[in-house]
Design an enzyme around this catalytic site. Structure first.
Site, mmCIF file in Angstrom:
data_model
loop_
_atom_site.group_PDB
_atom_site.id
_atom_site.type_symbol
_atom_site.label_atom_id
_atom_site.label_comp_id
_atom_site.label_asym_id
_atom_site.label_seq_id
_atom_site.Cartn_x
_atom_site.Cartn_y
_atom_site.Cartn_z
ATOM 1 N N LEU A 12 -23.494 -27.191 35.384
ATOM 2 C CA LEU A 12 -23.349 -28.308 34.441
ATOM 3 C C LEU A 12 -22.629 -27.860 33.191
ATOM 4 O O LEU A 12 -21.921 -28.617 32.548
ATOM 5 C CB LEU A 12 -24.721 -28.836 34.029
ATOM 6 C CG LEU A 12 -25.541 -29.532 35.113
ATOM 7 C CD1 LEU A 12 -26.939 -29.810 34.604
ATOM 8 C CD2 LEU A 12 -24.858 -30.830 35.516
ATOM 9 N N GLU A 14 -21.839 -24.250 30.344
ATOM 10 C CA GLU A 14 -21.932 -22.847 29.981
ATOM 11 C C GLU A 14 -22.476 -22.842 28.571
ATOM 12 O O GLU A 14 -21.735 -23.107 27.635
ATOM 13 C CB GLU A 14 -20.524 -22.260 30.026
ATOM 14 C CG GLU A 14 -20.461 -20.784 30.081
ATOM 15 C CD GLU A 14 -20.836 -20.243 31.452
ATOM 16 O OE1 GLU A 14 -21.642 -19.304 31.471
ATOM 17 O OE2 GLU A 14 -20.344 -20.752 32.458
ATOM 18 N N GLY A 15 -23.785 -22.654 28.435
ATOM 19 C CA GLY A 15 -24.365 -22.680 27.085
ATOM 20 C C GLY A 15 -24.148 -21.358 26.395
ATOM 21 O O GLY A 15 -23.520 -20.452 26.947
ATOM 22 N N ASN A 16 -24.680 -21.264 25.205
ATOM 23 C CA ASN A 16 -24.597 -20.007 24.464
ATOM 24 C C ASN A 16 -25.318 -18.893 25.210
ATOM 25 O O ASN A 16 -25.058 -17.726 25.007
ATOM 26 C CB ASN A 16 -25.269 -20.156 23.100
ATOM 27 C CG ASN A 16 -24.399 -20.916 22.143
ATOM 28 O OD1 ASN A 16 -23.195 -20.996 22.339
ATOM 29 N ND2 ASN A 16 -25.005 -21.479 21.117
ATOM 30 N N PHE A 17 -26.285 -19.304 26.009
ATOM 31 C CA PHE A 17 -27.206 -18.303 26.536
ATOM 32 C C PHE A 17 -27.033 -18.045 28.015
ATOM 33 O O PHE A 17 -27.762 -17.284 28.597
ATOM 34 C CB PHE A 17 -28.643 -18.751 26.256
ATOM 35 C CG PHE A 17 -28.784 -19.352 24.895
ATOM 36 C CD1 PHE A 17 -28.537 -18.587 23.778
ATOM 37 C CD2 PHE A 17 -29.120 -20.669 24.739
ATOM 38 C CE1 PHE A 17 -28.647 -19.130 22.517
ATOM 39 C CE2 PHE A 17 -29.234 -21.221 23.478
ATOM 40 C CZ PHE A 17 -28.995 -20.461 22.358
ATOM 41 N N GLY A 18 -26.116 -18.704 28.644
ATOM 42 C CA GLY A 18 -25.922 -18.500 30.072
ATOM 43 C C GLY A 18 -25.580 -19.811 30.748
ATOM 44 O O GLY A 18 -25.393 -20.824 30.083
ATOM 45 N N VAL A 20 -25.869 -23.243 32.892
ATOM 46 C CA VAL A 20 -26.826 -24.319 33.116
ATOM 47 C C VAL A 20 -26.413 -24.998 34.420
ATOM 48 O O VAL A 20 -25.254 -25.384 34.580
ATOM 49 C CB VAL A 20 -26.817 -25.348 31.961
ATOM 50 C CG1 VAL A 20 -27.852 -26.434 32.213
ATOM 51 C CG2 VAL A 20 -27.088 -24.661 30.634
ATOM 52 N N LYS A 35 -31.517 -23.749 33.035
ATOM 53 C CA LYS A 35 -30.815 -22.750 32.215
ATOM 54 C C LYS A 35 -31.189 -21.372 32.759
ATOM 55 O O LYS A 35 -32.365 -21.083 32.939
ATOM 56 C CB LYS A 35 -31.270 -22.894 30.768
ATOM 57 C CG LYS A 35 -30.431 -22.114 29.793
ATOM 58 C CD LYS A 35 -30.916 -22.342 28.377
ATOM 59 C CE LYS A 35 -30.575 -23.713 27.855
ATOM 60 N NZ LYS A 35 -29.227 -23.837 27.338
ATOM 61 N N ASP A 129 -28.297 -23.850 15.300
ATOM 62 C CA ASP A 129 -26.946 -23.866 15.872
ATOM 63 C C ASP A 129 -26.605 -25.284 16.322
ATOM 64 O O ASP A 129 -26.112 -25.501 17.431
ATOM 65 C CB ASP A 129 -26.854 -22.883 17.050
ATOM 66 C CG ASP A 129 -25.412 -22.677 17.513
ATOM 67 O OD1 ASP A 129 -24.494 -22.870 16.694
ATOM 68 O OD2 ASP A 129 -25.204 -22.330 18.687
HETATM 69 N N1 ADE Z 1 -25.839 -29.197 30.037
HETATM 70 C C1 ADE Z 1 -26.587 -28.393 29.294
HETATM 71 N N2 ADE Z 1 -27.856 -28.812 29.279
HETATM 72 C C2 ADE Z 1 -27.913 -29.941 30.015
HETATM 73 C C3 ADE Z 1 -28.933 -30.856 30.363
HETATM 74 N N3 ADE Z 1 -30.166 -30.671 29.915
HETATM 75 N N4 ADE Z 1 -28.612 -31.911 31.127
HETATM 76 C C4 ADE Z 1 -27.345 -32.071 31.542
HETATM 77 N N5 ADE Z 1 -26.351 -31.254 31.277
HETATM 78 C C5 ADE Z 1 -26.619 -30.188 30.501
#
Ligand code: ADE
Length: 434
Positions: A12, A14-18, A20, A35, A129
């Site tokens: 879904l 690419e967050g700061n932490f890895g 998703v 995550k 953040d």
């Molecule tokens: N991308 C990052 N977190 C998400 C989430 N909780 N639901 C859908 N897309 C996301």
């Protein structure tokens, strides 16, 4: 891939932490976002206890405008945080694709943002953040804030423990955070809400400059141009939030008393406690079942400063590592280039046009879109491109995928980085005067 009762699917984000990923509970068919954190990295960074504490607190957050944490699972190598799935996407993409919102719609989102943020503050949790990428919008157009309380996880967790590529955007960071002299999490989050409000209502950033040092100066001075075409109430609110002095900056409680803010406002009630015992504390200890004693690195625990705080502390700094080319499978990649900003924009336009894309130039930012006739598969590829100056002979190109096919995006990123990027054998030393 299977993870207990969850079937793990597509990435879904690419967050700061890895990464998703989307996951389906095979028993109920319900969708979740998972995550994924590397256990080894948490171990190396000696932040196990801190993360456990923060996850315990996150479990307490139950608000319609905050992404819920349902469960924490672990494999031998990874920690999985099972989160509420938000179908709709990032606020950033909504604004990047459609431009600024009408004041009434923007105010509604701002009300929800302040509701979610102040609820978490009341529980003693701060974001630190907040930016539109962390603000998701669900299918009904309501805000869901993600990554709340994950400030224990340093920005660079997904890299190798050095302050690398993922230096978050400084545009949303409060001046007192940049100054790195200690700050209050609540007032700093309110500043970021003000920047987000500005972006929602104007489609532009309040503080922006190609040169990071100049950008810092603008943030420190609160040097912001508030458009006169906004209503007086909206102008006043922005001015009160974007006050560089945290002591005189408006608080969440004062925002809620403001006449402009209160228009059509009905505060969301915190959610019912539907605790199904999914995340009991024993599970959490199991998931993180390695003690600090197991940890391999000696020496002091790392200080949790981000890359921009570090730049702020230094008058001459090698920025090379921050802007190395990232894996092109990611949504956002950056590479460095010796071409000037003007040359880069022209060359990018030439290259992508030759590849069959259309280019729109909006205030020096390029929007690259796939032409309709080439459309195959999931949806039209749309990429935002921006160029930042590090010094007069070194620039950063940032590419960000808003929508579309990842393979095609990867192909385009690789081509641009190969044609325009600084060659890997060349030293990337540079310095920045702050
Ligand atoms: N991308 C990052 N977190 C998400 C989430 N909780 N639901 C859908 N897309 C996301």
């Amino acid at each position: 891939m299977r993870l207990g009762k969850y079937e793990i699917g597509r990435t879904l984000g690419e967050g700061n932490f890895g990464k998703v990923k989307y996951a389906t509970n095979v028993e109920t068919g319900k969708g979740f976002a998972v995550k994924i954190l590397e256990r080894e990295k948490i171990l190396q960074l000696k932040i196990t206890e801190q993360i456990k504490r923060e996850i315990r607190t996150l479990k307490l957050l139950k608000h319609p405008n905050v992404v819920r944490l349902y469960e924490v699972l672990a494999s031998k190598t990874k920690i999985y945080m099972v989160l509420e799935y938000v179908k709709g996407g990032e606020l950033f993409d909504k604004i990047a694709m459609n431009g600024r919102l009408k004041e009434r719609e923007g105010l509604m989102l701002f009300q929800q943002l302040v509701d979610g943020v102040s609820y978490c503050h009341d529980k003693g949790v701060f974001h630190r953040d907040l930016k539109p990428e962390n603000v998701l919008v669900d299918a009904r157009g309501n805000i869901k804030i993600s990554d709340f309380g994950l400030s224990a996880l340093p920005q660079h967790l997904r890299d190798d423990g050095l302050l690398h590529t993922t230096c978050g955007s400084p545009n949303y960071v409060a001046p007192e955070v940049l100054a790195n002299r200690g700050y209050d999490g609540a007032t700093a989050d309110i500043w970021s809400c003000g920047v987000i409000l500005y972006v929602i209502l104007t489609g532009c950033l309040p503080f922006d400059d190609r040169n990071l040092a100049v950008l810092y100066q603008k943030i420190f001075k609160g040097d912001v141009m508030i458009p006169k075409w906004l209503s007086p109430g909206a102008q006043h609110m922005m001015r009160r939030i974007l006050d560089p002095n945290p002591k005189t900056r408006i608080t969440a409680a004062e925002i809620k008393e403001d006449k402009w803010f209160k228009q059509g406002y009905s505060p969301a009630a915190p959610e019912e406690d539907d605790d199904d015992g999914l995340l009991d504390m024993h599970d959490l200890d199991e998931a993180f079942s390695f003690s600090e004693a197991e940890q391999v690195r000696d020496g002091k625990a790392p200080a949790f400063i981000n890359a921009f705080q570090l730049i702020g502390m230094s008058s001459s700094l090698d920025l090379s590592g921050f802007f190395e080319k990232e894996d092109a499978s990611e949504r956002k990649i950056r590479f460095t280039s010796n071409y000037s900003a003007k040359e880069l924009l022209e060359k990018i336009e030439d290259i992508v046009t030759q590849m069959g894309f259309h280019v729109l130039n909006k205030n020096g930012k390029l929007k690259v879109v796939q032409s309709r006739k080439d459309l195959k598969g999931p949806g039209s590829l749309c990429i935002m491109t921006e160029v930042f100056e590090l010094n007069p002979s070194l620039y950063v190109v940032e590419l960000r995928k808003s929508s579309g096919d990842i393979a095609l995006y990867r192909q385009l990123c690789t081509k641009l980085a190969n044609d325009l990027g600084v060659s890997r054998s060349q030293p990337l030393l540079t310095s920045i005067a702050c």
